[in-house]
Scaffold this motif. Sequence first.
Motif, PDB file in Angstrom:
ATOM      1  N   LEU A 115       6.916 -25.915 -47.369  1.00  0.00           N
ATOM      2  CA  LEU A 115       6.291 -25.047 -48.700  1.00  0.00           C
ATOM      3  C   LEU A 115       4.481 -25.032 -48.074  1.00  0.00           C
ATOM      4  O   LEU A 115       4.755 -23.795 -48.877  1.00  0.00           O
ATOM      5  N   SER A 116       4.512 -25.995 -47.862  1.00  0.00           N
ATOM      6  CA  SER A 116       2.504 -25.950 -47.136  1.00  0.00           C
ATOM      7  C   SER A 116       2.477 -24.356 -46.184  1.00  0.00           C
ATOM      8  O   SER A 116       2.233 -24.222 -46.281  1.00  0.00           O
ATOM      9  N   SER A 117       3.889 -24.424 -45.281  1.00  0.00           N
ATOM     10  CA  SER A 117       3.398 -23.384 -44.445  1.00  0.00           C
ATOM     11  C   SER A 117       3.320 -21.863 -45.177  1.00  0.00           C
ATOM     12  O   SER A 117       3.202 -21.176 -45.440  1.00  0.00           O
ATOM     13  N   ARG A 118       4.680 -22.170 -46.061  1.00  0.00           N
ATOM     14  CA  ARG A 118       4.825 -20.400 -46.772  1.00  0.00           C
ATOM     15  C   ARG A 118       4.337 -20.455 -47.843  1.00  0.00           C
ATOM     16  O   ARG A 118       3.637 -18.876 -47.744  1.00  0.00           O
ATOM     17  N   SER A 119       3.201 -21.953 -48.559  1.00  0.00           N
ATOM     18  CA  SER A 119       2.160 -20.677 -48.930  1.00  0.00           C
ATOM     19  C   SER A 119       1.146 -20.620 -48.121  1.00  0.00           C
ATOM     20  O   SER A 119      -0.031 -19.254 -48.849  1.00  0.00           O
ATOM     21  N   HIS A 120       0.981 -21.375 -47.449  1.00  0.00           N
ATOM     22  CA  HIS A 120      -0.339 -20.464 -46.089  1.00  0.00           C
ATOM     23  C   HIS A 120      -0.179 -19.463 -46.220  1.00  0.00           C
ATOM     24  O   HIS A 120      -1.020 -18.238 -46.241  1.00  0.00           O
ATOM     25  N   LYS A 121       1.589 -19.062 -45.895  1.00  0.00           N
ATOM     26  CA  LYS A 121       1.530 -17.793 -45.407  1.00  0.00           C
ATOM     27  C   LYS A 121       1.832 -16.729 -46.696  1.00  0.00           C
ATOM     28  O   LYS A 121       0.994 -15.746 -46.417  1.00  0.00           O
ATOM     29  N   VAL A 122       1.981 -16.965 -47.902  1.00  0.00           N
ATOM     30  CA  VAL A 122       1.631 -16.319 -49.477  1.00  0.00           C
ATOM     31  C   VAL A 122       0.207 -16.028 -49.247  1.00  0.00           C
ATOM     32  O   VAL A 122      -0.094 -14.979 -49.957  1.00  0.00           O
ATOM     33  N   GLU A 123      -0.386 -16.911 -49.092  1.00  0.00           N
ATOM     34  CA  GLU A 123      -1.922 -16.778 -49.206  1.00  0.00           C
ATOM     35  C   GLU A 123      -2.591 -16.251 -48.493  1.00  0.00           C
ATOM     36  O   GLU A 123      -3.762 -15.265 -48.572  1.00  0.00           O
ATOM     37  N   GLN A 124      -2.020 -15.801 -46.873  1.00  0.00           N
ATOM     38  CA  GLN A 124      -2.544 -15.280 -45.509  1.00  0.00           C
ATOM     39  C   GLN A 124      -2.366 -13.314 -46.628  1.00  0.00           C
ATOM     40  O   GLN A 124      -3.277 -12.597 -46.539  1.00  0.00           O
ATOM     41  N   GLU A 125      -1.335 -12.905 -46.571  1.00  0.00           N
ATOM     42  CA  GLU A 125      -0.481 -11.428 -47.434  1.00  0.00           C
ATOM     43  C   GLU A 125      -1.535 -11.199 -49.258  1.00  0.00           C
ATOM     44  O   GLU A 125      -1.867 -10.211 -48.566  1.00  0.00           O
ATOM     45  N   ILE A 126      -1.776 -12.617 -49.469  1.00  0.00           N
ATOM     46  CA  ILE A 126      -2.555 -11.872 -51.270  1.00  0.00           C
ATOM     47  C   ILE A 126      -3.907 -11.477 -50.499  1.00  0.00           C
ATOM     48  O   ILE A 126      -4.361 -10.378 -50.679  1.00  0.00           O
ATOM     49  N   ALA A 151     -15.570  -7.233 -49.898  1.00  0.00           N
ATOM     50  CA  ALA A 151     -15.331  -8.312 -50.274  1.00  0.00           C
ATOM     51  C   ALA A 151     -15.010  -9.736 -48.869  1.00  0.00           C
ATOM     52  O   ALA A 151     -14.894  -8.921 -47.775  1.00  0.00           O
ATOM     53  N   HIS A 152     -16.141 -10.248 -49.033  1.00  0.00           N
ATOM     54  CA  HIS A 152     -15.838 -10.884 -47.450  1.00  0.00           C
ATOM     55  C   HIS A 152     -15.270 -12.612 -48.422  1.00  0.00           C
ATOM     56  O   HIS A 152     -14.481 -12.877 -47.301  1.00  0.00           O
ATOM     57  N   THR A 153     -14.782 -12.863 -49.519  1.00  0.00           N
ATOM     58  CA  THR A 153     -13.720 -13.948 -49.769  1.00  0.00           C
ATOM     59  C   THR A 153     -13.073 -13.511 -51.183  1.00  0.00           C
ATOM     60  O   THR A 153     -13.615 -12.599 -51.797  1.00  0.00           O
ATOM     61  N   VAL A 154     -11.855 -14.045 -51.324  1.00  0.00           N
ATOM     62  CA  VAL A 154     -11.217 -13.659 -52.018  1.00  0.00           C
ATOM     63  C   VAL A 154     -11.760 -13.966 -53.477  1.00  0.00           C
ATOM     64  O   VAL A 154     -11.591 -16.031 -53.422  1.00  0.00           O
ATOM     65  N   VAL A 155     -11.985 -13.975 -54.407  1.00  0.00           N
ATOM     66  CA  VAL A 155     -12.371 -15.092 -56.034  1.00  0.00           C
ATOM     67  C   VAL A 155     -11.640 -13.932 -57.126  1.00  0.00           C
ATOM     68  O   VAL A 155     -11.569 -13.114 -56.573  1.00  0.00           O
ATOM     69  N   ALA A 156     -11.142 -15.305 -57.606  1.00  0.00           N
ATOM     70  CA  ALA A 156     -10.145 -14.870 -59.131  1.00  0.00           C
ATOM     71  C   ALA A 156      -9.224 -13.651 -58.080  1.00  0.00           C
ATOM     72  O   ALA A 156      -8.671 -12.777 -58.968  1.00  0.00           O
ATOM     73  N   ALA A 157      -8.342 -13.814 -57.066  1.00  0.00           N
ATOM     74  CA  ALA A 157      -7.558 -12.438 -56.744  1.00  0.00           C
ATOM     75  C   ALA A 157      -6.796 -11.819 -58.033  1.00  0.00           C
ATOM     76  O   ALA A 157      -6.723 -10.638 -58.054  1.00  0.00           O
ATOM     77  N   LYS A 158      -5.653 -12.868 -59.012  1.00  0.00           N
ATOM     78  CA  LYS A 158      -5.452 -12.372 -59.813  1.00  0.00           C
ATOM     79  C   LYS A 158      -5.797 -11.319 -61.178  1.00  0.00           C
ATOM     80  O   LYS A 158      -5.221 -10.389 -61.135  1.00  0.00           O
TER      81      LYS A 158
END
Length: 404
Positions: A280-291, A302-309
């Motif tokens: 799940l940690s690996s999958r979560s990291h992959k999803v974060e990269q896609e986001i 934007a330089h960083t992801v802030v309040a993406a949703k």
Amino acid sequence: MGQKLVIFLHTEDLAQASAVVLAQDGAVLETIPSTTLAALTSQAEGREVIVIIPAEDVLLMATSLPQMNHQRLRKALPYALEERVIGNVDELHFAMGDYLPNGELVVAVVAKQKMQAWIQALREYQIEATCMLPLSLIVPWAEDTWSVAIFAEVAIVKTAAFYGFACDVANLQTILLLKLQEGTNKPHSIHVFNYTQTSILPLTIGDCVIKEVVYPVEHSLVDLANVAQQHPVSLNLLQGAYQAKRQWRQLKNTWMVSGILIAACVAMVFFSQIISYFILSSRSHKVEQEIATIYHQQFPGAHTVVAAKERMQDKLQKLLGQATGDPLFALLAAVGKGIIQTPQVNLERFDFQHNQITLNVTAVSFDALDTFSRFLKQQGLSVKQENATSVDSRAKADLVVQSR
């Protein structure tokens, strides 16, 4: 452990014994009429050892006690039988058998001093018994009869499957007559196994028929050993504090196996949780990269992801608001519904100019085109049909659609 060694302890000298070696199928491999426990050490190795003790040292009886677990029953027995035994109950060992059909519990009573002496004599020569039975229990017996085994100095009388007693040969006839006169469990006949080579009893005692058969002396060990190996072990004297070490080891091994299985199950659950965490940690990291990739596509600066949703929802709301005020989206929404309602119509191309949309459509028939046009008009639109022709048996036309 298939083979058995049946050891007959002698009354006077515990170091002396007789023995029979039995195969797994019960066949007699060897008969040893007279030997020592020291000589039987090698014979006992790798074999199940059944020890037969003198009948005169064990009292067999039955008592009425309610069924309960063995631990409570073992504590209650001495007090339930206190008035029926001679001596201090604290100095006696009580071995429990099975409950009889009449509800009574079979019990064997023997002095603790005797038990300790027998076990110590065996262990002195590294002989570990798995079962210990009184001689009175292994005399051959059949339903509705009594059995008597006569040896040189002692006779064993067996009146039921779990009842028997010993007496001297000289008084055997008198004791049998007295027992028959009691009228309790009176047999149809008495079978006598005489191993003295001399007939002793008359043809009848009272009104009971005596069936005496004289056997060679050497047959006694084999006959008794065969009964011993088939005897239920429920009345095994090795109970409680005298339970065989091998039985304790088997019980200990059972608990050890159970403990290992439980530990293995716990370990499997633990490691499965760890494995699930890493997956799940690996999958979560992959999803974060896609986001992050989608986020930077929508917000290039934007330089960083802030309040993406929250930011993506805000942008989506703005796009929806723009789409609602644009006449193109409104016209396309109505046309799309019409195409769904009339699947016989196909949209080939469209052109939007001056707040009106020109549709180039084909249909299976002109009736289908009319149905499509009526649907658009029902949506509050103005529909004008132009250049209606028939090509390859299909209707073709240009429809100019605009809001009224």
